[in-house]
Structure formats: structure tokens, C-alpha cells
Design a protein around this motif. Sequence first.
Motif, mmCIF file in Angstrom:
data_model
loop_
_atom_site.group_PDB
_atom_site.id
_atom_site.type_symbol
_atom_site.label_atom_id
_atom_site.label_comp_id
_atom_site.label_asym_id
_atom_site.label_seq_id
_atom_site.Cartn_x
_atom_site.Cartn_y
_atom_site.Cartn_z
ATOM 1 N N HIS A 119 0.878 -1.165 0.000
ATOM 2 C CA HIS A 119 0.000 0.000 0.000
ATOM 3 C C HIS A 119 0.912 1.210 0.000
ATOM 4 O O HIS A 119 1.691 1.407 0.933
ATOM 5 C CB HIS A 119 -0.929 -0.002 1.219
ATOM 6 N N LEU A 120 0.833 1.983 -1.054
ATOM 7 C CA LEU A 120 1.727 3.109 -1.267
ATOM 8 C C LEU A 120 0.919 4.405 -1.228
ATOM 9 O O LEU A 120 -0.093 4.530 -1.910
ATOM 10 C CB LEU A 120 2.426 2.948 -2.624
ATOM 11 N N ILE A 121 1.355 5.337 -0.400
ATOM 12 C CA ILE A 121 0.699 6.631 -0.238
ATOM 13 C C ILE A 121 1.687 7.697 -0.694
ATOM 14 O O ILE A 121 2.777 7.819 -0.137
ATOM 15 C CB ILE A 121 0.312 6.868 1.240
ATOM 16 N N ARG A 122 1.301 8.456 -1.712
ATOM 17 C CA ARG A 122 2.151 9.523 -2.243
ATOM 18 C C ARG A 122 1.496 10.861 -1.963
ATOM 19 O O ARG A 122 0.403 11.144 -2.464
ATOM 20 C CB ARG A 122 2.333 9.345 -3.759
ATOM 21 N N LEU A 123 2.124 11.690 -1.123
ATOM 22 C CA LEU A 123 1.591 13.020 -0.876
ATOM 23 C C LEU A 123 1.846 13.882 -2.106
ATOM 24 O O LEU A 123 2.940 13.868 -2.664
ATOM 25 C CB LEU A 123 2.207 13.635 0.369
#
Length: 121
Positions: free
Chosen positions: A80-84
Motif C-alpha cells: 500500500h503506497l501513499i504519495r503526498l
Amino acid sequence: MNIESALKETMAIDGALGAALVDYESGMSLGTIGGGQELDMEIAAAGNTEVVRAKVRTLATLGITDGIEDILITLGSQYHLIRLISGSHGSLFLYLALDRARANLALARHGLKRIDNELKV
């Protein structure tokens, strides 16, 4: 690139299971794609809002002024990758769930960075 195009581009990343563009201040999802019965993207987006908020608060408490690029959560079968989202987009993040067996994490991060740079909200 608009929100719909950004989400479609995100789903074109190898191993993509679902994606969402989320405002972490309001908790509102601006759009979702993919997912399914095994991965409810609305619930995932809301849950990851709390992850981002917690990390932002922790950095502020520590006095760290460096910005967050991305956050990785590794599960047994998924990434699970979260990119701001950088720039003048405020408090947005792009969330991508990946099938770990089919995904290349480095290429996924590179793809999200490219989408971030082209996104116009």
C-alpha cells in the motif's frame, strides 16, 4: 492531467489493485478506481487518511520540517503506497494498493511521482 486521468494512469502501474485521490484534511475521497469486494477503496482511503494525519502530526511534534514524499505499508500479499501530492495541491495524497507478486515497488514509486508532477486539481 485531471483526477480521472490520474487514477486511470495509476491503475496502469503493474500490479495495481485499486487507487484513490484523497484530501487528508477533510478525509474526502476525490475519486477512486479498482478495488472490489476484497478491497473497498472508500474504506481504504478513509483509513489511510488517519495514517497520513498521524505522520504529519508526528513530524510537527518532532520539529521536522522536511516534507513527506511517500509512505509504504507492506502486507504479506500487498503493498500500500501513499504519495503526498507536491506543489500547490494542499493536503492531497494518491493511494495505490498493489499485488505484491506482480508489482515492482521502485517502478510504482516512479510512476506515482510522474503522476504527481502532471496532476492538475
